[in-house]
Design a protein around this motif. Structure first.
Motif, PDB file in Angstrom:
ATOM      1  N   HIS A  24     -11.356   9.958  11.797  1.00 40.27           N
ATOM      2  CA  HIS A  24     -10.747   8.801  11.121  1.00 40.27           C
ATOM      3  C   HIS A  24      -9.730   8.103  12.030  1.00 40.27           C
ATOM      4  N   LEU A  30      -9.306   2.567   8.984  1.00 41.97           N
ATOM      5  CA  LEU A  30     -10.203   2.560   7.832  1.00 41.97           C
ATOM      6  C   LEU A  30      -9.499   1.939   6.628  1.00 41.97           C
ATOM      7  N   ASP A  31      -8.191   1.857   6.711  1.00 38.76           N
ATOM      8  CA  ASP A  31      -7.347   1.364   5.622  1.00 38.76           C
ATOM      9  C   ASP A  31      -6.827  -0.026   6.005  1.00 38.76           C
ATOM     10  N   PRO A  32      -6.723  -0.957   5.025  1.00 42.24           N
ATOM     11  CA  PRO A  32      -6.338  -2.327   5.400  1.00 42.24           C
ATOM     12  C   PRO A  32      -4.947  -2.464   6.017  1.00 42.24           C
ATOM     13  N   TYR A  50       1.378   7.679   9.538  1.00 40.02           N
ATOM     14  CA  TYR A  50       0.150   8.209  10.116  1.00 40.02           C
ATOM     15  C   TYR A  50      -0.979   7.451   9.432  1.00 40.02           C
ATOM     16  N   LEU A  51      -1.500   6.449  10.138  1.00 42.70           N
ATOM     17  CA  LEU A  51      -2.404   5.482   9.499  1.00 42.70           C
ATOM     18  C   LEU A  51      -3.721   5.375  10.254  1.00 42.70           C
ATOM     19  N   ASN A  79       0.843  -1.192   0.000  1.00 44.30           N
ATOM     20  CA  ASN A  79       0.000   0.000   0.000  1.00 44.30           C
ATOM     21  C   ASN A  79       0.887   1.254   0.000  1.00 44.30           C
ATOM     22  N   VAL A  80       0.496   2.238  -0.775  1.00 43.50           N
ATOM     23  CA  VAL A  80       1.248   3.492  -0.841  1.00 43.50           C
ATOM     24  C   VAL A  80       0.979   4.307   0.421  1.00 43.50           C
ATOM     25  N   PHE A 129      -6.636   8.607  13.024  1.00 44.85           N
ATOM     26  CA  PHE A 129      -5.262   8.332  12.598  1.00 44.85           C
ATOM     27  C   PHE A 129      -4.386   8.135  13.828  1.00 44.85           C
TER      28      PHE A 129
END
Lengths: 209, 209
Positions: B175, B100-102, B96-97, B77-78, B177
């Motif tokens: 979200h 919501l993202d896999p 910083y993740l 993943n970018v 993060f």
């Protein structure tokens, strides 16, 4: 314009302008880019078109395999690829790999692989951060397979690879480079707010036919 | 100059010139690059310096995890990252993740992760192909961990991230993060012919101290 129902992130005020920039301005040149026709980025409503555009415009990405050297940890490696001669892309990424490198060795033991591309190096994301969802990212997941070097597909793949990566043709024979391709089973595309776009491999591969 | 004993690939005639170009010419600007001081690329004989230079100069890369959505396949993943404020890098990549993202979800289930960087988008590879070993590539493999948001390290990481990715500071609070870091266990660096350079995490992290 083209504001999807799933809009979730803020800073929406600046977005029509950014989108306009992405769509209208000629993309700036990036050092080292080969002579690929720089088509315009499709609108975010055109998910398959955007995924194919990213695959056609980029010339390198990251192949991730299950590492046999690292006890099954994921291993990402920078590789060059081509999905067709400039202007005639087919969506399937072909690679020119040697088992001197761990990626090809990994794939021969466990075919499960993903291939990841970013819009950022194309220069069309403007001042938007590489992690911003409007700066498109594509991950193709599937199986990395050797292409039989006597097959017509190998001829097609070599033409595709050597047209975008001319120096490959002169790479040393004794490194036993072989053509690999990713058989795509799953597509992860982010090109706007609201999470990944659902695209099937057939929607991706059939685009433009 | 600096011709290593392990020289294996051909086209050696053009290399001193290419190397000279990489070392002497000011790097061209690349669209969207933030204001990071563009230090010169270290010589290939300086492996730890080169790895740290790649980590300090880039602002994004590919994080590869074991995908829980895809039955354990690798998933690249970018992502954006920072290993320090401009001019003061420490080598540890901070991210910083959001779950919501896999990628963040994957890491919370299985910490094994690799992070991959290429020299190519910096514009310093000239006309050399992205897969050519003289166009440096770095893969850091290890464990992706959440940084306690109340720790001093989190403050340092936020400063590092927000200085290179100013828009992150405004990303939506809902979200959730969080700051993650890669605890580096293994380093794969290719910056010349002859295969990967052996560098230990401590050689990498202690460089410049």
């Amino acid at each position: 314009m083209r504001s999807p129902a799933g809009l979730r992130l803020g800073a929406a005020a600046a977005l029509p302008l950014l989108l306009l920039l992405a769509l209208r301005l000629p993309a700036p040149a990036v050092a080292g880019r080969p002579l690929v026709a720089r088509d315009r980025k499709p609108a975010p409503s055109e998910a398959a078109a955007t995924a194919r555009w990213l695959a056609a415009q980029n010339t390198w990405g990251v192949l991730s395999t299950i590492s046999s050297d690292l006890s099954g940890a994921p291993f990402g490696n920078v590789v060059s690829y081509s999905d067709g001669v400039p202007g005639e892309s087919h969506g399937i990424p072909y690679f020119y790999l040697t088992t001197l490198d761990p990626t090809a060795r990994d794939a021969l033991e466990d075919e499960r692989t993903s291939f990841t591309l970013s819009e950022f190096p194309l220069g069309t994301c403007g001042k938007v951060d590489p992690e911003n969802p409007t700066c498109a990212k594509l991950t193709l997941t599937g199986k990395l397979k050797v292409v039989d070097h006597k097959s017509p597909e190998a001829d097609l793949a070599k033409t595709a690879l050597f047209s975008k990566h001319p120096e490959m043709e002169g790479w040393p024979k004794n490194h036993h480079f072989e053509i690999f391709k990713l058989e795509i089973e799953n597509i992860f595309l982010i090109d706007w707010f609201g999470g990944p776009k659902p695209i099937s491999p057939s929607q991706y591969l059939d685009y433009g036919r």
